[in-house]
Design a protein around this motif. Structure first.
Motif, mmCIF file in Angstrom:
data_model
loop_
_atom_site.group_PDB
_atom_site.id
_atom_site.type_symbol
_atom_site.label_atom_id
_atom_site.label_comp_id
_atom_site.label_asym_id
_atom_site.label_seq_id
_atom_site.Cartn_x
_atom_site.Cartn_y
_atom_site.Cartn_z
ATOM 1 N N THR A 92 -23.385 -3.833 14.542
ATOM 2 C CA THR A 92 -24.741 -4.282 14.309
ATOM 3 C C THR A 92 -24.700 -5.684 13.732
ATOM 4 O OG1 THR A 92 -25.414 -2.023 13.900
ATOM 5 C CG2 THR A 92 -26.875 -3.741 13.078
ATOM 6 N N VAL A 94 -27.374 -9.152 12.633
ATOM 7 C CA VAL A 94 -28.742 -9.611 12.433
ATOM 8 C C VAL A 94 -28.790 -11.091 12.788
ATOM 9 C CG1 VAL A 94 -30.558 -10.048 10.731
ATOM 10 C CG2 VAL A 94 -29.334 -7.876 10.690
ATOM 11 N N VAL A 96 -31.092 -14.561 12.700
ATOM 12 C CA VAL A 96 -32.203 -15.136 11.953
ATOM 13 C C VAL A 96 -32.492 -16.525 12.500
ATOM 14 C CG1 VAL A 96 -32.989 -15.893 9.674
ATOM 15 C CG2 VAL A 96 -31.519 -13.890 9.864
ATOM 16 N N SER A 123 -34.326 -4.645 17.226
ATOM 17 C CA SER A 123 -35.529 -4.577 16.401
ATOM 18 C C SER A 123 -35.877 -5.979 15.958
ATOM 19 C CB SER A 123 -35.293 -3.727 15.149
ATOM 20 O OG SER A 123 -34.820 -2.465 15.507
ATOM 21 N N LEU A 124 -37.086 -6.377 16.228
ATOM 22 C CA LEU A 124 -37.511 -7.731 15.872
ATOM 23 C C LEU A 124 -38.521 -7.658 14.740
ATOM 24 C CD1 LEU A 124 -37.513 -10.812 16.733
ATOM 25 C CD2 LEU A 124 -39.532 -10.245 18.087
ATOM 26 N N SER A 125 -38.356 -8.537 13.776
ATOM 27 C CA SER A 125 -39.337 -8.635 12.705
ATOM 28 C C SER A 125 -39.780 -10.082 12.599
ATOM 29 C CB SER A 125 -38.720 -8.162 11.386
ATOM 30 O OG SER A 125 -39.595 -8.457 10.324
ATOM 31 N N PRO A 127 -42.646 -11.641 10.705
ATOM 32 C CA PRO A 127 -43.820 -11.579 9.824
ATOM 33 C C PRO A 127 -44.682 -12.829 9.872
ATOM 34 C CG PRO A 127 -41.793 -11.799 8.526
ATOM 35 C CD PRO A 127 -41.392 -11.609 9.942
ATOM 36 N N GLU A 133 -39.978 -18.438 11.495
ATOM 37 C CA GLU A 133 -38.650 -17.842 11.561
ATOM 38 C C GLU A 133 -38.789 -16.335 11.640
ATOM 39 O OE1 GLU A 133 -35.842 -18.978 8.521
ATOM 40 O OE2 GLU A 133 -35.027 -20.284 10.075
ATOM 41 N N SER A 134 -37.942 -15.731 12.414
ATOM 42 C CA SER A 134 -37.965 -14.281 12.494
ATOM 43 C C SER A 134 -36.535 -13.760 12.446
ATOM 44 C CB SER A 134 -38.674 -13.831 13.763
ATOM 45 O OG SER A 134 -38.163 -14.530 14.873
ATOM 46 N N SER A 135 -36.434 -12.445 12.353
ATOM 47 C CA SER A 135 -35.120 -11.814 12.301
ATOM 48 C C SER A 135 -35.056 -10.727 13.357
ATOM 49 C CB SER A 135 -34.870 -11.172 10.932
ATOM 50 O OG SER A 135 -35.021 -12.116 9.907
ATOM 51 N N ARG A 137 -32.497 -7.343 14.533
ATOM 52 C CA ARG A 137 -31.273 -6.550 14.371
ATOM 53 C C ARG A 137 -30.842 -6.076 15.749
ATOM 54 N NH1 ARG A 137 -33.052 -2.215 11.676
ATOM 55 N NH2 ARG A 137 -32.977 -0.907 13.523
ATOM 56 N N SER B 233 -37.181 -10.646 5.993
ATOM 57 C CA SER B 233 -37.172 -9.755 7.159
ATOM 58 C C SER B 233 -35.749 -9.366 7.551
ATOM 59 C CB SER B 233 -37.890 -10.415 8.341
ATOM 60 O OG SER B 233 -37.319 -11.661 8.652
ATOM 61 N N LEU B 237 -34.655 -5.484 7.969
ATOM 62 C CA LEU B 237 -34.050 -4.924 9.183
ATOM 63 C C LEU B 237 -32.712 -4.272 8.864
ATOM 64 C CD1 LEU B 237 -34.789 -7.710 11.809
ATOM 65 C CD2 LEU B 237 -35.692 -5.394 11.811
ATOM 66 N N ARG B 243 -28.162 -0.532 5.871
ATOM 67 C CA ARG B 243 -27.270 -1.610 5.446
ATOM 68 C C ARG B 243 -27.988 -2.580 4.537
ATOM 69 N NH1 ARG B 243 -23.506 -1.815 10.285
ATOM 70 N NH2 ARG B 243 -24.301 -0.051 11.451
ATOM 71 N N LEU B 262 -23.332 -8.084 6.806
ATOM 72 C CA LEU B 262 -23.950 -6.767 6.724
ATOM 73 C C LEU B 262 -22.939 -5.795 6.142
ATOM 74 C CD1 LEU B 262 -25.615 -6.589 10.246
ATOM 75 C CD2 LEU B 262 -26.824 -6.530 8.064
#
Lengths: 174, 315
Positions: A92, A94, A96, A123-125, A127, A133-135, A137, B233, B237, B243, B262
């Motif tokens: 996994t 992430v 950014v 998974s997109l976040s 906000p 900017e977004s994050s 996973r 964010s 996530l 994690r 992570l």
């Protein structure tokens, strides 16, 4: 894990297309205490050597499982992969940054195009909406032993797009 | 032992205050512009009060302290990059006089390790620097005790960054807000770059690499990424997947890397607050985890004083 813990395993076998072959392959499993869960017999789909691939899910203790794999090989059944989670290794990460502006689907495509990696779920976040900017996973699936290459691919792609990559810390390391 | 303490910040003054408890005498103290030498031992309260009221430790010069009759020079001036001055010259002076040098300052052993070792080889004195890596945690002495059997090390080695990440994850607050909170609490400096950009953690890892691989690593050999401006964010996530994110330094296979990673939310490396942790990978004994306070005056001074206890008698 204790020696008596039962866990599930997936075994991938190559069978010659002849009558009785499947039964011959299953006997060593039952005879050594394995509990058959499912058999996926891919008739019509041939391995590069012209054999029929069969995927068998079973439950056994670790010791039983080792005996089963040994017995299968002794019986002349070709065992391609044996073990828990040996088909693929997951990792996994992430990401950014300006994921949307840098075309997330293109980023994901680049991950997979480098070979040896497939993208599981994403998974997109975001906000701040698509402008900020977004994050995201990402669950990456890599061929066993190739997670290092998969990470290298992820690093290169992130670097080219100016994204930050948060890597997993492997449990086996350093 | 008779100590000369260079640097009168949190660590230097804590060494001064605690030395007596360990059976040592502080015969000189200096900050960047002043100094005091007392052959019978300086008065800790007097130094601390002069430093607070007048901004000086005494009416003498730092030069006089460097020339004082001491056994051990404690180098606790601020860490500087590149030439690592004035810390490097202080160590050079002590070793040139066949005296010991104990460092809390990371600069000389991160940026000019081979030179420090060369000076030590020509000197009757010994160099120790436990306090430079992980504050109170006995990392370097553990590595030394393991007789070359440590293959790799990794860990969380910056309390400020760890505080920010653990607060962001626990409270769902933005980076800027947690940073401001950390600055109010004195956990982060007014200029937090050294901590949040990963430089401080990288210097510690470079020192570890120098010790583990008997190498000549400097900050330039480390791959460094910080945690500044990390969006909340990313932590959310990570949490959805069990994690969290920690600023982790890794020293393995001859490489030094520092960056956000992570890690399992309840895993060993996910220490919270300002705690530090280091994991040592040994050849025959698996992994060792040592955690504790990685910063703070008395904490770091305890590592300095432990080093002084390890020094051989000067001949």
């Amino acid at each position: 894990m204790s020696e008596t813990d039962v866990r599930s395993y997936t075994v991938r076998l190559e069978l010659v297309d002849e009558p009785g072959e499947l039964l011959r392959a299953l006997e060593p499993i039952a005879n050594n205490g394995g509990n058959l869960l499912s058999i996926f017999h891919e008739r019509g789909n041939l391995t590069p050597r012209g054999h029929i691939p069969v995927e068998v899910d079973l439950e056994a203790t670790e010791t039983q499982f080792e005996t089963i794999v040994g017995a299968l090989r002794e019986a002349g059944v070709n065992v391609i992969q044996a073990g828990a989670e040996r088909y693929s290794e997951e990792l996994t990460v992430v990401l950014v940054g300006h994921l949307v502006a840098t075309d997330l689907s293109d980023t994901l495509r680049q991950f997979t195009e480098c070979g040896g990696v497939s993208v599981g779920d994403v998974s997109l976040s975001a906000p701040q909406g698509t402008e900020g900017e977004s994050s995201a996973r990402l669950r990456l699936e890599a061929i066993e032993g190739q997670t290092g290459d998969a990470l290298e691919t992820a690093r290169t792609v992130a670097d080219e797009k100016g994204l930050r990559l948060i890597e997993p810390l492997t449990e086996e390391g350093p | 032992m008779r100590l000369a303490v260079m640097g009168a910040g949190a660590v230097g003054t804590a060494v001064l205050e605690l030395a007596g408890e360990y059976g040592h005498d502080v015969v000189g103290v200096a900050d960047s512009s002043s100094g005091v030498v007392e052959d019978g031992g300086v008065d800790p309260d007097g130094v601390v009060s002069r430093k607070r009221k007048r901004g000086i430790v005494g009416d003498g010069t730092p030069e006089a302290v460097l020339g004082a009759d001491y056994d051990v020079l404690v180098e606790a001036t601020p860490t500087t990059l590149g030439d690592a001055e004035p810390g490097f010259s202080h160590v050079e002076r002590a070793l040139g006089r066949d005296r010991h040098a104990v460092l809390a300052n990371k600069g000389p052993v991160a940026e000019r390790y081979d030179e420090v070792r060369a000076l030590e080889a020509d000197s009757g004195g010994t160099v120790l620097f436990e306090a430079a890596v992980g504050g109170a945690i006995p990392i370097l002495s553990t590595i030394d005790d393991l007789n070359g059997q440590v293959a790799a090390a990794r860990g969380v080695l910056n309390g400020t960054a760890n505080f920010i990440l653990s607060r962001m994850a626990a409270e769902g607050i933005d980076y800027e807000h947690v940073l401001a909170e950390a600055q109010d609490l004195g956990v982060a400096e007014a200029d937090p770059a050294f901590d949040v950009e990963g430089t401080d953690a990288a210097l510690k890892c470079v020192i570890l690499a120098n010790v583990l691989y008997e190498g000549t690593y400097t900050l330039a050999d480390a791959e460094v990424e910080g945690i500044a401006d990390l969006p909340g964010s990313a932590l959310e996530l990570a949490a959805e997947d069990g994690r969290t994110i920690r600023l982790v330094g890794e020293v393995s296979d001859g490489n030094v890397r520092v960056g956000p990673r992570l890690v399992p939310e309840n895993g060993t490396l996910a220490v919270s607050g300002t705690l530090n942790i280091v994991q040592l990978e040994t050849n025959h004994a698996g992994r060792l985890n040592i955690s504790g306070r990685g910063a703070g005056g008395p904490e770091t001074a305890s590592a300095v004083l432990a080093d002084i206890g390890r020094l051989p008698e000067l001949s």
